[in-house]
Design an enzyme around this catalytic site. Structure first.
Site: not given
Ligand code: 8X3
Length: 250
Positions: A11, A149
């Protein structure tokens, strides 16, 4: 004391902070993050009742101790917003930094699990609750150099589906919000403070703001009891996929 209680991780900035600002009008809020000073400053600006919990989501013990330390009148959490999460680096798989990999898996996946484990049992017991996992378009598709990621957000997608199955029958809603490009500190963190590089991500088109996503979260939370929004992809109008963005002067 009759207002519902919402706990928001991450947050201190971006989507988490914007969501706290919006929900503080109608919820008693537990705002969580690592940076205590930011949380205390945010608390001063919010209108409703607010509790601050400062912990590092990677630290299992700290997560459980912090949540257990809530005063009894704050322990029946109705809404969990699993927002904490970051990208660290944007590299080819063979050039990736293993500290970045650890950070993404520890925060985005394991941290989400720790907080969920600390909160879901009381929802099960009370047969009510709403879990909102802030995933990403990266949970639905993979893009070059996004490898770990994207893997972490695909894991969030799987966890959302798994939670919805396992919690079916307990009156608990589970939602995934999957934003595309949102202008926040996200790219600053991804590019380790390289502001130039971070700014470029949001140039020559109109990205989403954190408030756009917060308003969507509020919409999802306000559906009637018999309705759950399972999975919601939110993109800037100029974005068609992770790799297709209508940038004006490119
Ligand atoms: C964030 C969007 O497209 O940079 O999660 O992965 S991106």
């Amino acid at each position: 004391m009759s207002q519902r209680i919402a706990l928001i991780t991450g947050a201190t900035s971006g989507i988490g902070e914007a969501t706290a600002r919006l929900l503080s009008l109608n919820y008693r809020l537990i705002i969580c993050g690592r940076r205590e000073e930011r949380l205390e400053n945010l608390k001063k600006e919010l209108v409703g009742e607010v509790e601050v919990l400062s912990f590092d989501i990677r630290d299992k013990e700290s997560v459980f101790n912090s949540i257990a330390s809530l005063p009894v009148e704050w322990q029946e959490i109705d809404v969990l917003i699993n927002n904490a999460g970051n990208a660290h680096g944007l590299d080819f798989i063979h050039e990736g930094n293993m500290d970045d990999w650890d950070a993404m898996m520890d925060i985005n996946v394991k941290g989400l699990l720790y907080v969920s484990k600390a909160i879901i049992p009381q929802m099960v017991e009370r047969k009510m609750g709403h879990i909102v996992n802030i995933s990403s378009i990266a949970g639905l598709e993979v893009y070059p150099k996004g490898n770990v990621y994207c893997a972490s957000k695909h894991a969030v997608d799987a966890l959302t589906k798994g939670m919805r199955m396992d919690l079916n029958g307990f009156g608990i809603k589970v939602t995934s919000i999957d934003p595309g490009l949102v202008e926040t500190e996200f790219s600053e963190v991804r590019f380790k403070g390289n502001s130039e590089k971070a700014k470029q991500v949001y140039q020559n088109y109109t990205p989403l703001t954190a408030k756009d996503v917060a308003e969507t979260i509020e919409f999802v939370l306000n559906r009637p009891p018999h309705v759950v929004i399972g999975d919601l992809l939110i993109l800037p109008t100029d974005q068609a996929s992770s790799t297709i963005v209508n940038k004006k002067s490119e």
